[in-house]
Write a protein that holds these residues in place. Sequence first.
Motif, mmCIF file in Angstrom:
data_model
loop_
_atom_site.group_PDB
_atom_site.id
_atom_site.type_symbol
_atom_site.label_atom_id
_atom_site.label_comp_id
_atom_site.label_asym_id
_atom_site.label_seq_id
_atom_site.Cartn_x
_atom_site.Cartn_y
_atom_site.Cartn_z
ATOM 1 N N LEU A 216 0.829 -1.204 0.000
ATOM 2 C CA LEU A 216 0.000 0.000 0.000
ATOM 3 C C LEU A 216 0.868 1.260 0.000
ATOM 4 C CD1 LEU A 216 -2.804 1.269 0.082
ATOM 5 C CD2 LEU A 216 -2.749 1.086 2.576
ATOM 6 N N ALA A 217 1.976 1.224 0.725
ATOM 7 C CA ALA A 217 2.902 2.357 0.733
ATOM 8 C C ALA A 217 3.480 2.582 -0.661
ATOM 9 C CB ALA A 217 4.019 2.120 1.740
ATOM 10 N N VAL A 218 3.823 1.483 -1.355
ATOM 11 C CA VAL A 218 4.330 1.602 -2.724
ATOM 12 C C VAL A 218 3.267 2.218 -3.638
ATOM 13 C CG1 VAL A 218 5.049 0.292 -4.765
ATOM 14 C CG2 VAL A 218 6.001 -0.261 -2.521
ATOM 15 N N ALA A 219 2.033 1.740 -3.532
ATOM 16 C CA ALA A 219 0.953 2.271 -4.366
ATOM 17 C C ALA A 219 0.747 3.763 -4.114
ATOM 18 C CB ALA A 219 -0.345 1.502 -4.102
ATOM 19 N N PHE A 220 0.830 4.163 -2.847
ATOM 20 C CA PHE A 220 0.676 5.578 -2.505
ATOM 21 C C PHE A 220 1.787 6.415 -3.135
ATOM 22 C CE2 PHE A 220 1.819 9.128 0.255
ATOM 23 C CZ PHE A 220 0.623 9.829 0.298
ATOM 24 N N LEU A 221 3.033 5.946 -3.019
ATOM 25 C CA LEU A 221 4.154 6.696 -3.593
ATOM 26 C C LEU A 221 4.068 6.739 -5.117
ATOM 27 C CD1 LEU A 221 7.073 5.439 -1.326
ATOM 28 C CD2 LEU A 221 5.992 7.692 -1.299
ATOM 29 N N LEU A 222 3.665 5.635 -5.724
ATOM 30 C CA LEU A 222 3.525 5.619 -7.179
ATOM 31 C C LEU A 222 2.485 6.628 -7.644
ATOM 32 C CD1 LEU A 222 3.589 1.775 -7.895
ATOM 33 C CD2 LEU A 222 5.368 3.446 -8.465
ATOM 34 N N SER A 223 1.362 6.688 -6.933
ATOM 35 C CA SER A 223 0.312 7.631 -7.323
ATOM 36 C C SER A 223 0.754 9.066 -7.113
ATOM 37 C CB SER A 223 -0.970 7.344 -6.536
ATOM 38 O OG SER A 223 -0.776 7.543 -5.143
ATOM 39 N N ALA A 224 1.594 9.305 -6.087
ATOM 40 C CA ALA A 224 2.098 10.655 -5.852
ATOM 41 C C ALA A 224 3.062 11.080 -6.944
ATOM 42 C CB ALA A 224 2.789 10.717 -4.482
ATOM 43 N N VAL A 225 3.959 10.173 -7.330
ATOM 44 C CA VAL A 225 4.952 10.487 -8.355
ATOM 45 C C VAL A 225 4.307 10.613 -9.730
ATOM 46 C CG1 VAL A 225 6.956 9.536 -9.582
ATOM 47 C CG2 VAL A 225 6.860 9.441 -7.095
ATOM 48 N N ASN A 226 3.252 9.845 -9.966
ATOM 49 C CA ASN A 226 2.681 9.727 -11.304
ATOM 50 C C ASN A 226 2.275 11.070 -11.911
ATOM 51 O OD1 ASN A 226 1.719 7.658 -13.343
ATOM 52 N ND2 ASN A 226 -0.162 8.805 -13.021
ATOM 53 N N ALA A 227 1.657 11.930 -11.121
ATOM 54 C CA ALA A 227 1.206 13.220 -11.650
ATOM 55 C C ALA A 227 2.380 14.033 -12.186
ATOM 56 C CB ALA A 227 0.480 14.012 -10.562
ATOM 57 N N TYR A 228 3.522 13.946 -11.530
ATOM 58 C CA TYR A 228 4.690 14.710 -11.948
ATOM 59 C C TYR A 228 5.427 14.020 -13.095
ATOM 60 C CZ TYR A 228 3.463 17.152 -7.750
ATOM 61 O OH TYR A 228 2.754 17.864 -6.811
ATOM 62 N N GLN A 229 5.400 12.699 -13.125
ATOM 63 C CA GLN A 229 5.954 12.003 -14.282
ATOM 64 C C GLN A 229 5.208 12.381 -15.553
ATOM 65 O OE1 GLN A 229 5.525 7.995 -12.568
ATOM 66 N NE2 GLN A 229 7.716 7.705 -12.894
ATOM 67 N N GLU A 230 3.932 12.661 -15.426
ATOM 68 C CA GLU A 230 3.108 12.964 -16.589
ATOM 69 C C GLU A 230 3.118 14.443 -16.979
ATOM 70 O OE1 GLU A 230 -0.189 9.388 -15.961
ATOM 71 O OE2 GLU A 230 -0.637 11.418 -15.259
#
Length: 318
Positions: A216-230
Amino acid sequence: MARQLHSKPQVRLDRSLFKARSGESLLIIGYALCLFLLPLALFVWVANTASTLWVLLCSPLWVLAGYGWFLQAILGHEGFHFNLSSKPMHSCYLGILTSSLLPGFCVTGYFVDHWQHHRYSNSEQDPDYRHFSRYRSLFSRLALSRLIATSNYLQATLRLAFGPPVSPSPLPSPLSAAQVRRLARCNIACQVGWLSVYTVALWQIDGLLLGFALSLAVAFLLSAVNAYQEHAFSEGHDQPPARSRTSRLSTWLHVGANFHLEHHFYPAVPCWRLPKVHRQLLEAGWYADRQYLLEKRFVPSFKYASARHPYRGDTVNA
């Protein structure tokens, strides 16, 4: 409305790319569930039977499970783009059922902002630009941006479900205000249902709590990073609209949603078909002088969460 610096490519796509097929969608949902459940189950087995060293060596398993969990949110997004079924309400219900696996994420409230994000991408009228551009440091982007956004989506879903009726519909056609209310209530019910399942599973299965918390921690970090990756670029680029990440690993882990620029141009194409769209744009030469809109490597794509890459506005993608 902001200036249009990157107009939609004048490329004629095969119309079959836009057709939602329920059977195909169910296969993608099954893939996402396997990416979540199988690594998690294997990690729990290792945690219960092996030494601490082996548990540490198996850390890639909970990373994969985190990606599988994050895929549930992507499928919720696809559902509300009506890409999971030819029947809009069925597509939304499928999106709610899958995305509610991610605790706290309410896709109904999310999409109230998201369709405005498509309409006014990276302008002052874009809710995503207003929210994510305020976070400048790596810490605030990782720790706060997605946490606050998710809280806002939950509150929006609760208002839609139980607050005063909203008219006209806060979501795009063909959804009516009454249908949106039903979807929001279904979203809350699914969240409660999955949380109940998790509570029972955590109580019954030894070692699940550790795997659950880590993934769940990984999923949270991925979702946080995703907006900036895009949407985050270096200062030298002139107000670009979005980025596509083209590594094969990104495509496997995001089932094609990593082609985010293609998604902005063609939101009615299911994400798993966006790699085909990308190849057509390459063949047509559209990317010839736009290479900075692409990130071809997997690991370097995470650098866009740093403060050196601001989330910038003043452009329209449609």
